[in-house]
Design an enzyme around this catalytic site. Structure first.
Site, PDB file in Angstrom:
ATOM      1  N   GLU A 210      48.272 -52.484  36.448  1.00 58.89           N
ATOM      2  CA  GLU A 210      47.005 -52.298  37.363  1.00 58.89           C
ATOM      3  C   GLU A 210      46.428 -53.565  37.181  1.00 58.89           C
ATOM      4  O   GLU A 210      46.549 -54.347  36.501  1.00 58.89           O
ATOM      5  CB  GLU A 210      46.102 -51.190  36.419  1.00 58.89           C
ATOM      6  N   LYS A 212      43.924 -56.569  36.821  1.00 55.45           N
ATOM      7  CA  LYS A 212      42.933 -56.900  35.831  1.00 55.45           C
ATOM      8  C   LYS A 212      41.886 -57.519  36.405  1.00 55.45           C
ATOM      9  O   LYS A 212      41.934 -58.624  36.983  1.00 55.45           O
ATOM     10  CB  LYS A 212      43.721 -58.025  34.871  1.00 55.45           C
ATOM     11  N   ARG A 217      33.241 -55.098  31.379  1.00 56.43           N
ATOM     12  CA  ARG A 217      33.807 -53.723  30.578  1.00 56.43           C
ATOM     13  C   ARG A 217      32.587 -52.525  30.515  1.00 56.43           C
ATOM     14  O   ARG A 217      31.714 -53.145  29.741  1.00 56.43           O
ATOM     15  CB  ARG A 217      34.535 -53.888  29.221  1.00 56.43           C
ATOM     16  N   ARG A 232      30.931 -53.337  25.939  1.00 59.03           N
ATOM     17  CA  ARG A 232      32.115 -53.292  25.052  1.00 59.03           C
ATOM     18  C   ARG A 232      31.597 -53.491  23.652  1.00 59.03           C
ATOM     19  O   ARG A 232      32.336 -53.156  22.848  1.00 59.03           O
ATOM     20  CB  ARG A 232      33.068 -54.249  25.589  1.00 59.03           C
ATOM     21  N   GLU A 261      35.286 -51.003  34.469  1.00 58.01           N
ATOM     22  CA  GLU A 261      34.660 -52.201  34.934  1.00 58.01           C
ATOM     23  C   GLU A 261      33.452 -52.103  35.974  1.00 58.01           C
ATOM     24  O   GLU A 261      33.585 -51.324  36.752  1.00 58.01           O
ATOM     25  CB  GLU A 261      35.815 -53.238  35.429  1.00 58.01           C
ATOM     26  N   PHE A 301      39.444 -47.044  34.673  1.00 56.20           N
ATOM     27  CA  PHE A 301      40.635 -47.015  34.487  1.00 56.20           C
ATOM     28  C   PHE A 301      41.266 -46.030  33.291  1.00 56.20           C
ATOM     29  O   PHE A 301      42.400 -46.141  33.075  1.00 56.20           O
ATOM     30  CB  PHE A 301      41.421 -48.573  34.284  1.00 56.20           C
ATOM     31  N   ARG A 372      43.501 -53.706  18.720  1.00 49.89           N
ATOM     32  CA  ARG A 372      44.192 -54.472  19.475  1.00 49.89           C
ATOM     33  C   ARG A 372      45.858 -54.269  19.313  1.00 49.89           C
ATOM     34  O   ARG A 372      46.017 -54.634  18.121  1.00 49.89           O
ATOM     35  CB  ARG A 372      43.764 -55.923  19.592  1.00 49.89           C
ATOM     36  N   LYS A 378      47.940 -57.921  28.493  1.00 45.30           N
ATOM     37  CA  LYS A 378      47.281 -58.530  29.626  1.00 45.30           C
ATOM     38  C   LYS A 378      48.415 -59.694  30.296  1.00 45.30           C
ATOM     39  O   LYS A 378      48.677 -60.394  29.246  1.00 45.30           O
ATOM     40  CB  LYS A 378      45.968 -59.084  29.583  1.00 45.30           C
TER      41      LYS A 378
END
Length: 511
Positions: A210, A212, A217, A232, A261, A301, A372, A378
């Protein structure tokens, strides 16, 4: 518990590189506390205070510091907590002198190791290798609970101290209080970097690619007409983003939590610079006027919650299907494929539209809040890393009078430290020099000749051409032709890129 027992644990944790040994040491320590002490121990072990940041800097600590041996009764965790309450509450005329006196009294009862630990705790520089992920496993071990159960509850706990107390005192019943709820923000799922499409597909096999977006965020909570918007960092910014609130109110569902976003777009639909979007998030006053000049567009998203049900454990494809029923117009463009050529065409399409690159996401992965991993990757056109500023040097020539040459560090999860990768002053405008000088001086811890060392709080995105071997730096690696791309006020130091990521990028470029 005596502070000395906790400090001893910190020292022993620092001395080992084995994760299993760190967990064992921390679990032993946590097994000796209960009630408020459980909250304090867990927070102190991760370098946090229940009072939050209380505005004590290095200069105050130096004025209050003692060289004499400790005297009086040994310090307990509760003694430290009471003193932090006093320091946090001090305001008005003479408050600085009163803070120095109170801190001096505390230091007089502490031994040298305790004084060092308290100093680091006050300025947010406790680096003992007990990162949250390690401490969560230790909490599970001390409470006799599955680690997965503790991690799941941590997604929704106010802080790791409250989680520790609940787990240690009430086990599973206590953790059951921490669950997905409307208007209680969830720590966002985070991504690692991939060098290219081939690496992403090698890791994921089949992926959701998708766009970026280079925006802010946001996590949007909707309950009827009541809407909350969080950053975030889980900060409530609802009042700053009225257009996002209006959009959420019109969603065709009663309750929802969406991840996405907010981004400022040009009239032709291409994205504005990241700093333009961030101007909106930072504005508290004159919001209506700012909305007119910099309108934000929402893009979703992920769907985390829908009409009373959590979606966190569902696969990403299932969450996307739920999202498509709510926001078909604002869904971030995406394609699902296992074919490299199709993915590369999609990446080129995203770059042509002015975006940073693409995200590659595992279609089968659940939403793992606050972590993470390699479920999300990314891919950007230019290689860049989010690094932490460790220090800065005074400039000369055009940069004279400004802190300019930045010392940059990547995060080392195994030790909790930051590993220096080089220096740069390239990419800095006059406005950036002025802004960063003011901010870095406010974070100063100490100086050595022309270098100002700072608290590890500022994150910057650094673009570079490649990574090279260098004996000058601890990891033996340095960034070549590094330049500052932008500041990342939306990221905290524990969200910076790791030295392992840097090493993987170095190995990839050699192959």
């Amino acid at each position: 518990m005596q502070l000395a027992r906790l400090v001893e644990t910190v020292q022993r944790v620092r001395a080992t590189t084995k994760k299993s040994e760190k967990i064992r040491l921390l679990a032993e320590c946590l097994g000796q506390v209960n009630g408020r002490e459980a909250v304090l121990a867990a927070l102190y072990l991760t370098g946090s205070l229940p009072q939050g940041k209380i505005g004590i800097g290095w200069s105050v600590i130096q004025k209050a510091m003692h060289d004499a041996p400790a005297s009086g009764e040994p310090l307990m965790l509760s003694d430290v907590d009471r003193l932090m309450d006093v320091l946090a509450a001090e305001r008005g005329a003479g408050s600085m002198d009163r803070r120095i006196l109170a801190l001096s009294n505390l230091f007089s009862r502490a031994n040298p190791q305790e004084r060092t630990f308290l100093s680091q705790l006050l300025i947010g520089e406790v680096r003992q290798g007990a990162l949250e992920a390690v401490l969560l496993d230790a909490i599970a071990a001390a409470a006799g609970l599955p680690a997965a159960e503790v991690r799941q509850a941590f997604m929704f706990a106010p802080n790791i101290g409250d989680l520790a107390q609940a787990a240690l005192e009430e086990q599973s019943a206590g953790l059951a209080r921490f669950s997905m709820r409307l208007f209680v923000p969830v720590a966002p799922m985070l991504a690692n970097s991939a060098e290219d499409v081939d690496e992403a597909l090698q890791r994921l096999d089949r992926a959701v690619f998708e766009y970026k977006l280079d925006g802010a965020r946001v996590q949007v909570h909707k309950g009827g007409d009541d809407v909350r918007v969080f950053t975030r960092q889980l900060q409530d910014i609802t009042g700053r983003l009225p257009e996002i609130v209006e959009w959420a109110r019109n969603l065709p569902v009663r309750e929802a939590v969406l991840d996405g976003e907010a981004i400022a777009l040009r009239p032709d639909g291409r994205p504005q610079p990241f700093q333009t979007t961030m101007r909106r998030l930072g504005r508290i006053k004159d919001v209506a006027a700012m909305r007119e000049s910099i309108p934000l567009s929402p893009f979703a998203f992920d769907a985390l919650y829908l009409d009373g049900s959590s979606l966190l454990t569902q696969s990403y494809e299932e969450r996307l299907r739920a999202l498509a029923t709510m926001t078909p117009a604002e869904l971030i463009p995406h394609v699902v494929t296992s074919q490299p050529e199709e993915a590369r065409r999609f990446l080129a399409q995203s770059l042509a539209a002015g975006h940073e690159g693409v995200m590659a996401k595992s279609p089968t992965a659940p939403y793992v809040a606050g972590q993470r991993g390699y479920h999300w990757l990314k891919l950007k056109e230019a290689t860049s890393l989010d690094l932490v500023i460790l220090a800065a040097e005074w400039g000369n020539g055009r940069r004279e009078g400004w802190l300019s040459n930045l010392h940059l560090g990547a995060r080392d999860p195994s030790s909790g430290h930051f590993v220096m990768l080089g220096k740069t002053f390239k990419g800095l405008t006059d406005e950036m020099l002025r802004q960063q000088t003011e901010q870095l001086l406010s974070l100063e811890t100490h100086r050595e000749e022309h270098t100002v060392f700072v608290k590890h709080q500022m994150v910057v995105e650094i673009a570079f051409s490649d990574i090279q071997e260098s004996p000058r730096y601890p990891a033996g690696l340095a960034l070549r032709f590094a330049r500052v791309k932008r500041y990342r006020p939306d990221k905290t130091p524990d969200q910076a890129d790791t030295i392992q990521t840097v090493s993987e990028l170095f190995r990839a470029q050699r192959n």
